[in-house]
Design a protein around this motif. Structure first.
Motif, short mmCIF file in Angstrom:
data_model
loop_
_atom_site.label_atom_id
_atom_site.label_comp_id
_atom_site.label_asym_id
_atom_site.label_seq_id
_atom_site.Cartn_x
_atom_site.Cartn_y
_atom_site.Cartn_z
N GLY A 114 26.34 -7.91 -10.90
CA GLY A 114 25.65 -9.29 -10.94
C GLY A 114 24.43 -9.31 -9.88
O GLY A 114 24.19 -10.32 -9.39
N GLY A 115 24.37 -8.21 -9.13
CA GLY A 115 23.62 -8.00 -8.44
C GLY A 115 23.71 -6.79 -7.77
O GLY A 115 24.06 -5.67 -7.64
N ALA A 116 22.85 -6.56 -6.69
CA ALA A 116 22.66 -5.02 -6.22
C ALA A 116 23.33 -4.32 -5.74
O ALA A 116 24.33 -5.28 -4.23
CB ALA A 116 21.35 -4.69 -5.39
N PRO A 117 24.36 -3.06 -5.10
CA PRO A 117 25.35 -3.26 -4.08
C PRO A 117 24.94 -3.58 -2.72
O PRO A 117 26.35 -4.00 -2.00
CB PRO A 117 25.73 -1.77 -5.52
N ASP A 118 23.63 -3.44 -2.01
CA ASP A 118 23.52 -3.33 -0.72
C ASP A 118 24.07 -4.98 -0.57
O ASP A 118 23.38 -5.61 0.35
CB ASP A 118 22.04 -2.59 -0.15
N GLU A 119 23.91 -6.06 -1.88
CA GLU A 119 24.26 -7.30 -1.49
C GLU A 119 25.46 -7.66 -1.09
O GLU A 119 25.48 -8.50 -0.36
CB GLU A 119 23.85 -7.80 -2.05
N VAL A 120 26.27 -6.62 -1.75
CA VAL A 120 27.37 -6.84 -1.03
C VAL A 120 28.09 -6.72 1.06
O VAL A 120 27.18 -6.24 1.60
CB VAL A 120 28.81 -6.09 -1.32
N THR A 121 28.79 -8.19 1.30
CA THR A 121 28.93 -7.54 2.77
C THR A 121 30.46 -7.72 2.79
O THR A 121 31.25 -9.08 2.10
CB THR A 121 28.17 -8.98 3.57
N ASP B 23 33.92 -10.37 3.38
CA ASP B 23 33.89 -11.63 3.89
C ASP B 23 33.07 -12.54 3.28
O ASP B 23 33.10 -13.53 2.73
CB ASP B 23 34.23 -12.34 5.60
N MET B 24 32.19 -11.88 2.29
CA MET B 24 31.56 -12.50 1.08
C MET B 24 32.46 -12.89 0.02
O MET B 24 33.33 -12.88 -0.16
CB MET B 24 30.50 -11.18 0.69
N ASP B 25 31.87 -14.47 -0.11
CA ASP B 25 32.38 -14.95 -1.11
C ASP B 25 32.63 -14.76 -2.85
O ASP B 25 31.17 -13.98 -2.54
CB ASP B 25 32.89 -16.62 -1.18
N VAL B 26 33.31 -13.66 -3.19
CA VAL B 26 33.39 -14.03 -4.76
C VAL B 26 34.09 -14.14 -5.58
O VAL B 26 35.00 -15.23 -5.50
CB VAL B 26 33.75 -12.19 -5.31
N GLY C 18 40.52 -17.32 -9.07
CA GLY C 18 39.06 -16.42 -9.75
C GLY C 18 38.58 -15.67 -8.40
O GLY C 18 37.64 -15.41 -8.55
N ARG C 19 39.07 -17.18 -7.45
CA ARG C 19 37.88 -16.77 -6.43
C ARG C 19 38.52 -15.93 -5.17
O ARG C 19 40.31 -15.69 -4.96
CB ARG C 19 37.89 -18.07 -5.57
N GLY C 20 38.04 -15.04 -3.88
CA GLY C 20 38.79 -14.02 -3.46
C GLY C 20 37.16 -13.92 -2.34
O GLY C 20 36.23 -14.72 -2.79
N LYS C 21 37.93 -13.25 -1.44
CA LYS C 21 36.93 -12.67 -0.01
C LYS C 21 37.03 -10.97 -0.62
O LYS C 21 38.46 -10.87 -1.13
CB LYS C 21 36.95 -13.00 0.62
N VAL C 22 35.66 -10.55 0.14
CA VAL C 22 35.73 -8.88 -0.02
C VAL C 22 36.28 -9.02 1.40
O VAL C 22 35.15 -9.16 2.69
CB VAL C 22 33.81 -8.48 -0.01
N HIS C 23 37.32 -7.77 0.80
CA HIS C 23 38.09 -7.93 2.38
C HIS C 23 37.21 -6.52 3.15
O HIS C 23 37.39 -5.97 3.92
CB HIS C 23 39.17 -7.33 2.01
N SER C 24 37.21 -5.36 1.94
CA SER C 24 36.21 -4.39 1.77
C SER C 24 35.09 -3.94 0.95
O SER C 24 35.69 -4.15 -0.35
CB SER C 24 37.46 -3.63 2.86
N PHE C 25 34.48 -2.70 1.15
CA PHE C 25 34.17 -2.60 -0.01
C PHE C 25 33.20 -1.13 0.43
O PHE C 25 33.05 -0.79 1.54
CB PHE C 25 32.60 -3.31 -0.65
N SER C 26 32.98 -0.43 -0.48
CA SER C 26 32.37 1.46 -0.27
C SER C 26 31.00 1.65 -1.02
O SER C 26 31.21 0.79 -2.69
CB SER C 26 33.06 2.46 -0.63
N ARG D 288 31.84 -11.44 -8.89
CA ARG D 288 30.64 -11.59 -8.60
C ARG D 288 30.25 -12.27 -7.47
O ARG D 288 31.57 -13.27 -6.90
CB ARG D 288 29.82 -12.05 -9.91
N LYS D 289 28.97 -12.47 -6.61
CA LYS D 289 28.57 -13.00 -5.54
C LYS D 289 29.33 -14.94 -5.65
O LYS D 289 28.86 -15.11 -7.41
CB LYS D 289 27.50 -12.93 -5.16
N ALA D 290 29.39 -15.53 -5.12
CA ALA D 290 29.82 -16.51 -5.34
C ALA D 290 28.74 -17.62 -5.37
O ALA D 290 28.18 -17.03 -4.58
CB ALA D 290 31.45 -17.02 -4.79
#
Ligand code: ZN
Length: 139
Positions: free
Chosen positions: A108-115, A117-120, A65-73, A137-139
């Motif tokens: 679980g948060g605002a979309p502008d919190e996403v970066t 490589d963020m742990d999710v 269930g753990r991962g990292k944001v590789h990319s987002f939009s 959600r953010k880890a």
């Protein structure tokens, strides 16, 4: 043409013979990945054969269930009336700890919190008796 009634309803996945076990897993609280017992390849999404070696010796194991944001939009304009209340929202390409990447959405948060490589971490959204959606959600 899509009816006005259908346009305000979000489309849902339709489990089939290959994916029913995956959707059942989410219902039971587990994100199942296919592991090839011949070559060790781990894959998402479900298929009848291994995408690396072509054989069919696949077993399902629950992901951490753990991962990292590789990319987002970040989506600002809803793709249809059903998503109007959701914008803005972030669509994620999550690289799971086990290797496969999957598309999902941030919660679980605002979309502008996403970066990048963020742990999710996986969180499950029950839609109905058959469908539970994997979100992060953010880890
Ligand atoms: Zn294989």
């Amino acid at each position: 043409m899509i009816s006005a009634e259908d346009a305000i309803r979000k489309p849902l996945p339709t489990p089939d013979a290959d994916t029913a076990i995956f959707w059942r897993g989410l219902h039971d609280g587990r994100l199942l990945l296919q592991h090839c017992t011949d070559c060790g390849h781990v894959q998402y999404y479900q298929q009848a054969t291994c995408r690396a070696c072509g054989r069919d010796n696949l077993v399902h194991r629950a992901a951490s269930g753990r991962g990292k944001v590789h990319s987002f939009s970040v989506v600002h304009r809803a793709p249809g009336p059903a998503f109007k209340a959701d914008v803005p929202y972030a669509v994620l390409l999550v690289e799971l700890e086990e290797g496969p990447r999957m598309i999902s959405t941030f919660t679980g948060g605002a979309p502008d919190e996403v970066t990048f490589d963020m742990d999710v971490v996986l969180t499950l959204q029950t839609i109905n008796e058959e469908i539970t959606l994997p979100r992060f959600r953010k880890a």
